[in-house]
Design a protein around this motif. Structure first.
Motif, PDB file in Angstrom:
ATOM      1  N   GLY B 125     -43.181  29.530 -34.260  1.00 34.87           N
ATOM      2  CA  GLY B 125     -42.499  30.808 -34.471  1.00 34.87           C
ATOM      3  C   GLY B 125     -41.213  30.861 -33.685  1.00 34.87           C
ATOM      4  N   SER B 126     -41.028  31.936 -32.922  1.00 36.45           N
ATOM      5  CA  SER B 126     -39.808  32.057 -32.145  1.00 36.45           C
ATOM      6  C   SER B 126     -39.862  31.110 -30.947  1.00 36.45           C
ATOM      7  N   THR B 127     -38.701  30.685 -30.505  1.00 35.82           N
ATOM      8  CA  THR B 127     -38.674  29.750 -29.386  1.00 35.82           C
ATOM      9  C   THR B 127     -38.784  30.499 -28.077  1.00 35.82           C
ATOM     10  N   PRO B 128     -39.377  29.864 -27.104  1.00 35.63           N
ATOM     11  CA  PRO B 128     -39.445  30.519 -25.791  1.00 35.63           C
ATOM     12  C   PRO B 128     -38.042  30.653 -25.207  1.00 35.63           C
ATOM     13  N   PRO B 129     -37.810  31.767 -24.527  1.00 34.67           N
ATOM     14  CA  PRO B 129     -36.460  32.010 -24.001  1.00 34.67           C
ATOM     15  C   PRO B 129     -36.015  30.968 -22.987  1.00 34.67           C
ATOM     16  N   GLU B 130     -36.959  30.260 -22.380  1.00 30.90           N
ATOM     17  CA  GLU B 130     -36.530  29.257 -21.395  1.00 30.90           C
ATOM     18  C   GLU B 130     -35.616  28.223 -22.035  1.00 30.90           C
ATOM     19  N   GLU B 131     -35.795  28.042 -23.324  1.00 32.80           N
ATOM     20  CA  GLU B 131     -35.012  27.025 -24.015  1.00 32.80           C
ATOM     21  C   GLU B 131     -33.506  27.281 -23.915  1.00 32.80           C
ATOM     22  N   HIS B 132     -33.148  28.533 -23.939  1.00 31.67           N
ATOM     23  CA  HIS B 132     -31.722  28.806 -23.947  1.00 31.67           C
ATOM     24  C   HIS B 132     -31.300  29.660 -22.752  1.00 31.67           C
ATOM     25  N   TYR B 133     -32.102  29.584 -21.696  1.00 34.35           N
ATOM     26  CA  TYR B 133     -31.748  30.340 -20.503  1.00 34.35           C
ATOM     27  C   TYR B 133     -30.764  29.525 -19.662  1.00 34.35           C
ATOM     28  N   VAL B 134     -29.670  30.169 -19.269  1.00 32.13           N
ATOM     29  CA  VAL B 134     -28.687  29.490 -18.435  1.00 32.13           C
ATOM     30  C   VAL B 134     -28.927  29.872 -16.992  1.00 32.13           C
ATOM     31  N   THR B 135     -29.325  28.908 -16.207  1.00 33.94           N
ATOM     32  CA  THR B 135     -29.543  29.232 -14.797  1.00 33.94           C
ATOM     33  C   THR B 135     -28.202  29.506 -14.124  1.00 33.94           C
ATOM     34  N   GLU B 136     -28.303  30.174 -13.010  1.00 31.74           N
ATOM     35  CA  GLU B 136     -27.077  30.532 -12.304  1.00 31.74           C
ATOM     36  C   GLU B 136     -26.289  29.285 -11.917  1.00 31.74           C
ATOM     37  N   GLN B 137     -27.003  28.299 -11.476  1.00 34.14           N
ATOM     38  CA  GLN B 137     -26.327  27.079 -11.040  1.00 34.14           C
ATOM     39  C   GLN B 137     -25.617  26.406 -12.215  1.00 34.14           C
ATOM     40  N   GLU B 138     -26.326  26.341 -13.316  1.00 33.71           N
ATOM     41  CA  GLU B 138     -25.740  25.721 -14.498  1.00 33.71           C
ATOM     42  C   GLU B 138     -24.511  26.517 -14.947  1.00 33.71           C
ATOM     43  N   TYR B 139     -24.649  27.828 -14.851  1.00 29.66           N
ATOM     44  CA  TYR B 139     -23.519  28.664 -15.239  1.00 29.66           C
ATOM     45  C   TYR B 139     -22.287  28.335 -14.407  1.00 29.66           C
ATOM     46  N   TYR B 140     -22.482  28.208 -13.097  1.00 29.80           N
ATOM     47  CA  TYR B 140     -21.313  27.943 -12.251  1.00 29.80           C
ATOM     48  C   TYR B 140     -20.685  26.600 -12.583  1.00 29.80           C
ATOM     49  N   ILE B 141     -21.547  25.620 -12.822  1.00 25.65           N
ATOM     50  CA  ILE B 141     -21.003  24.303 -13.162  1.00 25.65           C
ATOM     51  C   ILE B 141     -20.197  24.389 -14.456  1.00 25.65           C
ATOM     52  N   ARG B 142     -20.781  25.057 -15.424  1.00 24.42           N
ATOM     53  CA  ARG B 142     -20.117  25.118 -16.717  1.00 24.42           C
ATOM     54  C   ARG B 142     -18.833  25.948 -16.653  1.00 24.42           C
ATOM     55  N   ARG B 143     -18.895  27.002 -15.868  1.00 23.21           N
ATOM     56  CA  ARG B 143     -17.698  27.827 -15.776  1.00 23.21           C
ATOM     57  C   ARG B 143     -16.561  27.054 -15.118  1.00 23.21           C
ATOM     58  N   THR B 144     -16.891  26.318 -14.079  1.00 23.77           N
ATOM     59  CA  THR B 144     -15.848  25.519 -13.440  1.00 23.77           C
ATOM     60  C   THR B 144     -15.227  24.561 -14.450  1.00 23.77           C
ATOM     61  N   ARG B 145     -16.101  23.915 -15.228  1.00 25.33           N
ATOM     62  CA  ARG B 145     -15.560  22.979 -16.216  1.00 25.33           C
ATOM     63  C   ARG B 145     -14.744  23.717 -17.260  1.00 25.33           C
ATOM     64  N   LEU B 146     -15.237  24.884 -17.659  1.00 28.68           N
ATOM     65  CA  LEU B 146     -14.481  25.680 -18.629  1.00 28.68           C
ATOM     66  C   LEU B 146     -13.062  25.940 -18.130  1.00 28.68           C
ATOM     67  N   LEU B 147     -12.979  26.379 -16.885  1.00 31.49           N
ATOM     68  CA  LEU B 147     -11.663  26.741 -16.362  1.00 31.49           C
ATOM     69  C   LEU B 147     -10.766  25.511 -16.213  1.00 31.49           C
ATOM     70  N   ASN B 148     -11.369  24.394 -15.830  1.00 31.12           N
ATOM     71  CA  ASN B 148     -10.566  23.172 -15.746  1.00 31.12           C
ATOM     72  C   ASN B 148     -10.023  22.782 -17.114  1.00 31.12           C
ATOM     73  N   VAL B 149     -10.893  22.846 -18.095  1.00 30.90           N
ATOM     74  CA  VAL B 149     -10.452  22.430 -19.427  1.00 30.90           C
ATOM     75  C   VAL B 149      -9.429  23.421 -19.973  1.00 30.90           C
ATOM     76  N   GLU B 150      -9.600  24.687 -19.638  1.00 29.04           N
ATOM     77  CA  GLU B 150      -8.603  25.663 -20.094  1.00 29.04           C
ATOM     78  C   GLU B 150      -7.206  25.232 -19.636  1.00 29.04           C
ATOM     79  N   MET B 151      -7.141  24.832 -18.382  1.00 33.68           N
ATOM     80  CA  MET B 151      -5.840  24.411 -17.870  1.00 33.68           C
ATOM     81  C   MET B 151      -5.370  23.136 -18.542  1.00 33.68           C
ATOM     82  N   GLU B 152      -6.303  22.218 -18.790  1.00 33.11           N
ATOM     83  CA  GLU B 152      -5.917  20.997 -19.500  1.00 33.11           C
ATOM     84  C   GLU B 152      -5.345  21.321 -20.870  1.00 33.11           C
TER      85      GLU B 152
END
Lengths: 592, 293
Positions: B125-152
């Motif tokens: 049926g529906s997937t457990p929310p853990e599948e698409h939960y973004v942990t805080e740590q992961e968020y920070y890593i991804r955001r940093t990369r986002l901002l770097n790539v934005e500048m690129e």
């Protein structure tokens, strides 16, 4: 990731990853985005809340440029600042002789390609800004000259409005109008510019009617039109024309004409000039939110015509049309260009006929004032970092070093009570610097320079010109600084609390009575900060990000009262001495 | 003003020398990754409730970026995040990095029929929310990369972020031809949106007026609306260009279907991250080596 050799797809060896910035031919891949290494940085010209500016020379072309650093206040959350994005986008799209061109962007790569680096906008170097020129005692504007500048200002404004750019108007500050020695005036600083979504103004149609809400926290206060001060959010391109009117009168007066200390003060000053708002001269004014909740003003008698009668009947007529309280009846740029003012004698000068002046920038002028205000005895110490290197000459003109370090932010801004000792460490440094550089020939200024009342020190042998009265004290004979040999920018001091480069940074932290000027100044800074912050917030709409303000304030350093904290004695004091002391908003294109 | 209706286009040189291919990425994989990234941006844009102009701007920025830089230097997810973020600012509909990252993570981890998501597992049926939960740590890593790539991205484009989209022009043309009807507009818009996914990078090779003309041409034709002879001349579009664009726009459907078939249910799926990409490339090299043997 491991580095590998031998490029080329589908080879058995894994190909090497190529550096992003170089293409297959080994040439730089990115155009329009040069490395900062392409420029030889000559000196720091100014520093401010939104960036710092360096004068630089392009190594291969030799072109003089101004490098404006983009500060990333909130880079963690917001990434590249939306205001800078807008500014760059708009500047890149504009092409008009009266709009400053963005030559390119320059990147300073700090550590490896993964970091974001520091960015600079590259503009051609302009010799003067209008505010600086007006304060230059050697420069007296003739009427043909004023007309010439006005035409260019209106042409630039007309162009902007035709292409749907609303210069939410810091642009309309005289310090953001740059002038070069060919007599060309260019509008600079589009940090708050936005595209607007209204019909383009039509001849005879004033600014039209706004259909969309914009935030009303824009425009440096002294150039802010009454409808914004009263809380209008549906404003039109007419707001820019109010600023043009202010600059117009400023060119005759020699100083900003409406120097309000607070929004309320600003409103009152406007109505003292233009008369109290009525349904007749400003329909619907009572339906606006009002200024700080106050909606009725006056009664004030209109004094505009009397005050500015020296501008001649045509000049007064144009001024009164630009300074119309009702934005819908305020003249628009294309109509203003057809005003009889420009066709009556004396006719406008041609830009090429205008004389050249020594470089005059607002920051420069502030530096002069700063130094003169407390010329200290000759320093016992040496001239660290300010060697006599004879770098000042540029084609024999005094021109190489217009904006000195952050003096614009010095505590000597305008009307500081003269008998107060300076408390700011940075000012000490300036004084010393000044003395070191003081040329022997400048006997008028030099002898016995001690902190003393401004007007005594600064009275010039040449007598007063038409705007002598009511002006700030004069700098020493203009130009002597520029003939001075220059040393490198005082970079050495940058890291240590910044007293020398940007005195709004903590130097005044103590907040004693002597800090009034600093406080007031900081309030102004804060004000413009807040403008920008609010603007950002407005743009973000639902994000409700309150961090901006706190953040910006952080940049203001310790001296500033908060936006709300400015009602203290400093203001009263400043008001009372306003006539003698020039004050101005401290925004400057080069400061950001 | 330099024209507001002209876009900076890719030069022939740029089109001929793809940085990704020079960097060892096979042409077909590059095409697939461009497609996958565009699909992700479009889907995320819908979930983020961004207007189509923001989404289209993001996709064009994405295409421009990978014309100028290698896919091995910036992961597809990161550049998708960055272009959405950047275009949301450019089009004055700001989205926060957090929303963007949450949405793409959701899309990439929740089974759905979409080719960019994992295939739905049978009987679940529906997937457990853990599948698409973004942990805080992961968020920070991804955001940093986002901002770097934005500048690129900004640097790569030389800070030229101007983009004029053909949608409004399209309406304008339909109106001037006096054939305004919801149906024609809908069809034409559909083709304009299709063109964003075109492997020929139509938005990087053609000016918006030509794109609009081609979309109106197909739209009117499919709705059997008759237009005057050689009407495209009026809108500065050559017959040859129009022909080419029509073929490309019509071909997008086939292209997307083949890509979907190629990737849906495939394991491992689209190499969204740099590590995945390297593994994918390694695997291909091994397979190629075996084939040679």
């Amino acid at each position: 990731m491991t580095k590998r050799n031998s490029p080329g797809p589908s080879s058995s060896e894994p190909p090497r990853k190529r550096p992003l910035s170089i293409d297959a031919n080994g040439k730089p891949r990115f155009r329009g985005c040069d490395s900062i290494k392409a420029y030889e940085i000559l000196e720091k010209l100014g520093e401010g809340t939104f960036g710092e500016v360096h004068k630089a020379r392009h190594r291969s072309t030799g072109a003089l440029v101004a490098l404006k650093k983009i500060l990333m206040h909130n880079a963690k959350e917001d990434g590249f600042p939306i205001t800078s994005l807008r500014e760059i986008k708009i500047l890149k799209a504009l092409s008009h002789k009266n709009i400053i061109p963005l030559m390119e962007m320059a990147v300073e790569q700090e550590r490896g390609p993964a970091t974001r680096g520091t960015l600079y906008m590259v503009f051609p170097y302009m010799h003067h800004d209008l505010a600086g020129l007006l304060e230059n005692p050697d420069v007296t504007f003739s009427e043909p000259q004023i007309k010439c500048y006005m035409i260019q200002l209106l042409e630039g404004t007309k162009y902007l409005h035709q292409v749907f750019v609303l210069n939410l108007s810091e642009i309309r500050r005289s310090a953001n109008l740059l002038i070069d020695n060919r007599g060309i005036l260019q509008i600079a600083d589009f940090g708050l510019a936005r595209k607007f979504e209204e019909p383009v103004p039509v001849p005879g149609g004033g600014g039209g009617v706004a259909e969309r809400d914009y935030t009303n926290c824009v425009v440096t206060r002294w150039y802010r039109p009454p409808e914004l001060l009263l809380g209008e959010r549906k404003y039109t391109s007419a707001i820019d024309l109010w600023g043009v009117g202010c600059v117009f009168a400023e060119m005759y007066r020699g100083r900003p004409i409406l120097q309000g200390n607070t929004d309320m003060d600003q409103v009152v000053k406007i109505f003292q000039l233009c008369g109290s708002p009525t349904q007749k001269n400003m329909p619907g004014f009572d339906r606006l939110p009002g200024c700080e909740g106050v909606k009725s003003f006056g009664p004030f008698q209109r004094t505009l015509e009397g005050h500015y009668s020296s501008m001649g009947s045509a000049g007064v007529s144009l001024l009164s049309q630009l300074l119309k309280l009702d934005p819908q009846r305020r003249i628009n740029a294309m109509d203003a260009l057809k005003h009889e003012y420009f066709t009556t004698d004396p006719l406008p000068a041609k830009p090429s006929d205008l004389p050249s002046f020594e470089d005059s920038h607002e920051l420069d002028r502030k530096k002069f004032r700063h130094q003169k205000a407390h010329l200290p005895p000759a320093p016992a110490g040496g001239t660290v970092g300010i060697g006599q290197d004879g770098a000042g000459g540029w084609n024999g003109r005094a021109g190489e070093v217009p904006w000195a370090n952050g003096t614009g932010a010095g505590p000597s801004r305008g009307g500081r009570p003269n008998n107060e000792p300076w408390v700011n460490g940075g000012s000490q440094r300036y004084g010393r610097q000044h003395d070191n550089r003081m040329p022997p020939h400048d006997s008028r200024v030099l002898p016995g320079h001690r902190p003393a009342p401004d007007h005594r020190q600064w009275s010039r042998p040449g007598g007063l010109d038409h705007r002598e009265l009511g002006l700030p004290p004069r700098p020493p004979q203009a130009g002597h600084m520029d003939r001075e040999p220059r040393g490198p920018p005082l970079r050495t001091n940058r890291g240590n609390g910044g007293g020398n480069v940007d005195t709004y940074i903590p130097s005044y932290g103590g907040g004693g009575p002597d800090d009034r000027r600093g406080n007031n100044r900081s309030r102004d800074w804060d004000r413009s900060d807040r403008d920008r912050g609010d603007r950002d917030r407005g743009d973000r709409g639902d994000r409700g990000d309150r961090r901006d303000r706190g953040h910006d304030r952080g940049y203001n350093g310790g001296g500033g009262g908060g936006p709300g904290g400015g009602g203290g004695g400093g203001i009263q004091r400043r008001s009372s001495s306003r006539d003698r002391h020039r004050e101005e908003p401290v925004n400057n294109i080069y400061r950001r | 003003m330099v024209s507001l209706l002209r876009n900076p286009l890719a030069t022939a040189d740029q089109l001929a020398s793809s940085p990704s291919q020079a960097d060892g990425i096979p042409a077909d994989l590059e095409t697939s990754l461009r497609w996958a990234g565009s699909e992700l941006i479009q889907a995320a844009g819908i979930l983020l409730r961004l207007p189509q102009k923001t989404v289209a701007t993001a996709i064009v920025l994405f295409q421009r970026f990978y014309l100028l830089s290698s896919m091995r230097s910036c992961a597809i997810t990161d550049s998708c995040h960055a272009v959405i973020f950047l275009s949301s600012k450019l089009t004055e509909h700001p989205a926060t990095p957090r929303d963007i990252i949450n949405v793409t993570t959701y899309l990439l981890n929740t089974p759905s029929p979409s080719p960019i998501s994992p295939a739905p597992a049978a009987g679940q049926g529906s997937t457990p929310p853990e599948e698409h939960y973004v942990t805080e740590q992961e968020y920070y890593i991804r955001r940093t990369r986002l901002l770097n790539v934005e500048m690129e991205i900004l640097k790569a484009c030389g800070f030229q972020t101007h983009l004029s989209l053909p949608y409004t022009l399209c309406i304008n043309y339909i109106q001037s031809l006096s054939v305004l009807s919801a149906e024609v507009v809908k069809k034409s818009f559909g083709y304009l949106t299709d063109a964003l996914l075109s492997p020929s990078l139509l938005y990087l090779t053609h000016q918006p007026n030509s794109l609009a003309v081609a979309a109106v041409y197909i739209g009117a034709r499919e709705c059997e609306v008759k237009l005057p002879a050689a009407w495209w001349d009026v809108f500065d579009c050559e017959r040859e260009e129009l022909g080419f664009l029509v073929v490309c726009m019509k071909g997008v459907k086939e292209f997307v279907e083949s890509e979907r078939k190629l990737w849906s249910g495939r394991k491992p799926g689209v190499p969204w991250e740099l590590d995945d990409l390297e593994i994918h490339l390694e695997r291909r090299r091994v397979l190629d080596g075996e084939a040679e043997v």
